[in-house]
Design an enzyme around this catalytic site. Structure first.
Site, PDB file in Angstrom:
ATOM      1  N   ASP A  18       0.792  -1.227   0.000  1.00  0.00           N
ATOM      2  CA  ASP A  18       0.000   0.000   0.000  1.00  0.00           C
ATOM      3  C   ASP A  18       0.825   1.280   0.000  1.00  0.00           C
ATOM      4  O   ASP A  18       0.256   2.378  -0.029  1.00  0.00           O
ATOM      5  CB  ASP A  18      -0.955   0.017   1.196  1.00  0.00           C
ATOM      6  CG  ASP A  18      -2.095  -0.961   1.029  1.00  0.00           C
ATOM      7  OD1 ASP A  18      -2.596  -1.093  -0.094  1.00  0.00           O
ATOM      8  OD2 ASP A  18      -2.479  -1.608   2.021  1.00  0.00           O
ATOM      9  N   ASP A  67      -5.496  -4.893  -6.501  1.00  0.00           N
ATOM     10  CA  ASP A  67      -5.276  -3.513  -6.068  1.00  0.00           C
ATOM     11  C   ASP A  67      -3.828  -3.071  -6.271  1.00  0.00           C
ATOM     12  O   ASP A  67      -3.541  -1.886  -6.471  1.00  0.00           O
ATOM     13  CB  ASP A  67      -5.607  -3.345  -4.575  1.00  0.00           C
ATOM     14  CG  ASP A  67      -6.829  -4.104  -4.106  1.00  0.00           C
ATOM     15  OD1 ASP A  67      -7.052  -5.230  -4.589  1.00  0.00           O
ATOM     16  OD2 ASP A  67      -7.542  -3.598  -3.223  1.00  0.00           O
ATOM     17  N   GLY A  78      -6.523 -18.782  -7.616  1.00  0.00           N
ATOM     18  CA  GLY A  78      -7.119 -17.455  -7.556  1.00  0.00           C
ATOM     19  C   GLY A  78      -8.290 -17.484  -6.592  1.00  0.00           C
ATOM     20  O   GLY A  78      -9.138 -18.387  -6.661  1.00  0.00           O
ATOM     21  N   THR A 128     -10.853 -14.956  -3.567  1.00  0.00           N
ATOM     22  CA  THR A 128     -11.310 -13.625  -3.187  1.00  0.00           C
ATOM     23  C   THR A 128     -11.040 -13.403  -1.700  1.00  0.00           C
ATOM     24  O   THR A 128     -10.797 -14.335  -0.948  1.00  0.00           O
ATOM     25  CB  THR A 128     -12.803 -13.419  -3.491  1.00  0.00           C
ATOM     26  OG1 THR A 128     -13.104 -12.007  -3.440  1.00  0.00           O
ATOM     27  CG2 THR A 128     -13.694 -14.151  -2.487  1.00  0.00           C
ATOM     28  N   ARG A 186     -14.860  -3.379  -7.205  1.00  0.00           N
ATOM     29  CA  ARG A 186     -13.699  -2.494  -7.081  1.00  0.00           C
ATOM     30  C   ARG A 186     -12.441  -3.152  -7.637  1.00  0.00           C
ATOM     31  O   ARG A 186     -11.572  -2.477  -8.198  1.00  0.00           O
ATOM     32  CB  ARG A 186     -13.500  -2.060  -5.626  1.00  0.00           C
ATOM     33  CG  ARG A 186     -12.513  -0.887  -5.504  1.00  0.00           C
ATOM     34  CD  ARG A 186     -12.594  -0.176  -4.172  1.00  0.00           C
ATOM     35  NE  ARG A 186     -12.124  -0.966  -3.050  1.00  0.00           N
ATOM     36  CZ  ARG A 186     -12.926  -1.524  -2.127  1.00  0.00           C
ATOM     37  NH1 ARG A 186     -14.231  -1.395  -2.202  1.00  0.00           N
ATOM     38  NH2 ARG A 186     -12.425  -2.230  -1.129  1.00  0.00           N
ATOM     39  N   TRP A 219      -9.882  -1.519 -10.275  1.00  0.00           N
ATOM     40  CA  TRP A 219      -8.429  -1.392 -10.141  1.00  0.00           C
ATOM     41  C   TRP A 219      -7.735  -1.901 -11.400  1.00  0.00           C
ATOM     42  O   TRP A 219      -6.712  -1.354 -11.825  1.00  0.00           O
ATOM     43  CB  TRP A 219      -7.928  -2.188  -8.935  1.00  0.00           C
ATOM     44  CG  TRP A 219      -8.320  -1.728  -7.567  1.00  0.00           C
ATOM     45  CD1 TRP A 219      -8.736  -2.519  -6.540  1.00  0.00           C
ATOM     46  CD2 TRP A 219      -8.285  -0.391  -7.026  1.00  0.00           C
ATOM     47  NE1 TRP A 219      -8.986  -1.767  -5.407  1.00  0.00           N
ATOM     48  CE2 TRP A 219      -8.711  -0.454  -5.679  1.00  0.00           C
ATOM     49  CE3 TRP A 219      -7.953   0.855  -7.562  1.00  0.00           C
ATOM     50  CZ2 TRP A 219      -8.798   0.672  -4.855  1.00  0.00           C
ATOM     51  CZ3 TRP A 219      -8.044   1.982  -6.737  1.00  0.00           C
ATOM     52  CH2 TRP A 219      -8.458   1.882  -5.417  1.00  0.00           C
TER      53      TRP A 219
END
Length: 405
Positions: A119, A181, A239, A241, A253, A257
Site C-alpha cells: 500500500d 489492487d 485465484g 477472493t 472495485r 483497479w
C-alpha cells in the site's frame, strides 16, 4: 467552524467561473459545479479536524455525520492529502496548498520504514506524488524515492510480482499473495524510475503487470481479487477472493483497479498489450453494469437488486475511462469510454450519491469490505479521491477541446 466554512464558500464561489470555463454548455456533464461542491465539503472536514485535533479521515458510516479517523500507517492515509492537492490544482487557491502540505507531512515516517505491504503506492503517491507534481519540492522527491525503494523490496523475482499482504502468509497460508489492487502501486515505481530511481524499478513494475495480466484473470477477463503463488517454483497456486462475494465472482472495485492499473501501465510504457488488456477488462465491466451505471459491490452478489452499491468502484472506473479514452485509436470506442465516464460522473453527482448535507464527505453508498461487515453503504475517502480526480481529468479534457475548437 461555521465562520471558516462560510468564508471559504465565498472564495470558492468567486473562482467558480474560472473552474467551469466558457464551454460549460457544450458537454453533457461539466465538472465545474461538482468541483466547487467538493471544495465546500472539504472545508467542513478541515474544520472538523481543527475542532477534534485528529487527522486523516477514512470513512463515515451510513447515517453518521462525522469521519472515522486513522493513523498514517493505514492504507487510506494518503487519500485525504491527495484530495487537498487536487483542490489546489483545480482552483489555484493557496489555502488548499497549505492544508495539503500540512496533512502530507504526517505520512513522512512511512518512507523511513521497511516495506510492510504493497500500500505504499496508495499512501505516498496520492499524497507526496501529487504534492511533488504540483510544487516540485525536492524534499517530496526524496520521500518518494525512498518509498519506491521500500516497495521494491517486496518484489519476488521468481514469482514476478510484489507481495501484497505479508501478514496473510501465516494468517491465510498464502505463501506469496498478490491482489489486483497492487496494480495501482506500480505508478510509484514508474515515477521513481524516471526521477533517479533507475531502470530496476521500471522493470519490476512491468514484470508485475505482465505476470498479473497472465495469471489474475479468467477467460472472460474478469479479475480474481487475490492470486496465490508458490514461492519456490513461482507458479500460480490458485485465484481466490477476500473482499468479493466468491472466488469466481467479479468484485466491482477489483475490476475497477484492473481498468485503472492497466491504463496507467500503458501510459508509462506504451506497450500495446497493456492498452489492449485495459480495454478488455473495461469492456466486460461496462457490459455488466446496471442501468444507472453504479455497480453493486460484487457483480455476482446473490441479493441483487437489493445488494449494496459501490460508488468507489464507479469513481475509479470513471477516472480510468477518461484516461483510456485518450489512448484508444478507434474514435467510436474512445467516444464510448468518454461518454460512459461522463454519465457515471453525472450519476455520482446526483442527489442520490452526493453526500451534501448528510455528512462532510463527497459521496455516499460505497462498500469497503462486505464479507467482513465493514464500511458497507458508507462514505469512504478513496471514493472521494477518485471522484475528484475524475472531475479534474474531465475538466482538463474539456479545456483541451475548447482550445482546439
Amino acid at each position: 467552524m461555521n465562520r471558516i466554512v462560510c468564508k471559504y464558500k465565498i472564495v470558492l464561489l468567486l473562482i467558480f467561473i474560472c473552474v467551469t470555463g466558457k464551454a460549460a454548455g457544450q458537454q453533457k456533464f461539466w465538472p465545474g459545479k461538482a468541483i466547487l461542491y467538493c471544495g465546500t465539503q472539504a472545508l467542513q472536514t478541515i474544520a472538523e479536524t481543527a475542532d477534534t485535533g485528529v487527522n486523516l479521515p477514512r470513512s463515515i458510516a451510513s447515517g453518521d455525520k462525522n469521519w472515522r479517523y486513522v493513523g498514517y500507517r493505514d492504507w487510506c492515509s494518503g487519500f485525504w492529502p491527495g484530495i487537498l492537492w487536487y483542490l489546489y490544482e483545480a482552483t489555484g487557491q493557496p489555502r488548499w496548498k497549505a492544508e495539503a502540505a500540512r496533512f502530507t507531512t504526517e505520512l513522512s515516517p512511512l518512507s523511513k520504514q521497511p516495506g510492510f505491504d504493497h500500500d505504499l503506492g496508495f499512501q505516498m503517491y496520492s499524497s507526496f506524488g501529487n504534492g511533488y507534481r504540483l510544487t516540485h519540492d525536492q524534499a517530496y522527491k526524496q520521500v518518494l524515492l525512498r518509498s519506491a525503494d521500500s516497495l521494491a523490496t517486496l518484489f519476488n523475482p521468481r514469482v514476478g510480482t510484489i507481495l501484497s499482504w505479508p501478514p496473510m502468509v501465516k494468517k491465510m497460508g498464502w505463501p506469496h499473495n498478490t491482489i489486483i489492487d497492487n496494480m495501482i502501486n506500480l505508478e510509484l515505481l514508474f515515477w521513481a524510475s524516471k526521477n533517479g530511481g533507475g531502470s530496476r524499478l521500471y522493470n519490476i513494475a512491468v514484470k508485475h503487470a505482465e505476470t498479473t495480466m497472465r495469471n489474475h484473470f479468467r477467460p472472460d477477463f474478469t479479475s480474481y481479487h487475490v492470486v496465490v503463488y508458490d514461492t519456490v517454483s513461482g507458479k500460480k497456486i490458485k485465484g481466490v477472493t477476500h473482499q468479493g462475494y466468491a472466488d469466481s465472482s467479479m468484485w466491482a472495485r477489483g475490476q475497477s483497479w484492473a481498468i485503472y492499473g492497466f491504463t496507467m501501465c500503458y501510459r508509462e510504457t506504451r506497450k500495446k498489450e497493456f492498452l489492449q488488456f485495459a480495454q478488455k477488462v473495461a469492456d466486460v465491466y461496462l457490459a455488466r453494469l446496471p442501468a444507472d451505471l453504479i455497480p453493486y459491490w460484487d457483480f455476482n452478489a446473490p441479493d441483487i437488486p437489493n445488494a449494496p452499491r459501490d460508488a468507489s468502484a464507479a469513481a475509479i472506473t470513471a477516472s480510468a475511462l477518461l484516461e483510456l479514452s485518450t489512448f484508444v485509436a478507434h474514435s467510436s470506442k474512445a467516444k464510448t469510454y468518454r461518454e460512459k465516464a461522463e454519465q457515471i460522473l453525472a450519476r455520482l453527482s446526483s442527489s442520490e450519491y452526493q453526500s451534501r448535507d448528510k455528512n462532510p464527505s463527497f459521496l455516499l453508498h460505497s462498500t469497503g469490505h462486505k464479507p467482513n461487515g465493514t464500511e458497507i453503504n458508507a462514505s469512504i475517502i478513496y471514493a472521494d479521491y477518485y471522484y475528484l480526480e475524475a472531475l479534474i481529468r474531465l475538466k482538463k479534457l474539456n479545456e483541451k477541446q475548447t482550445k482546439k475548437s
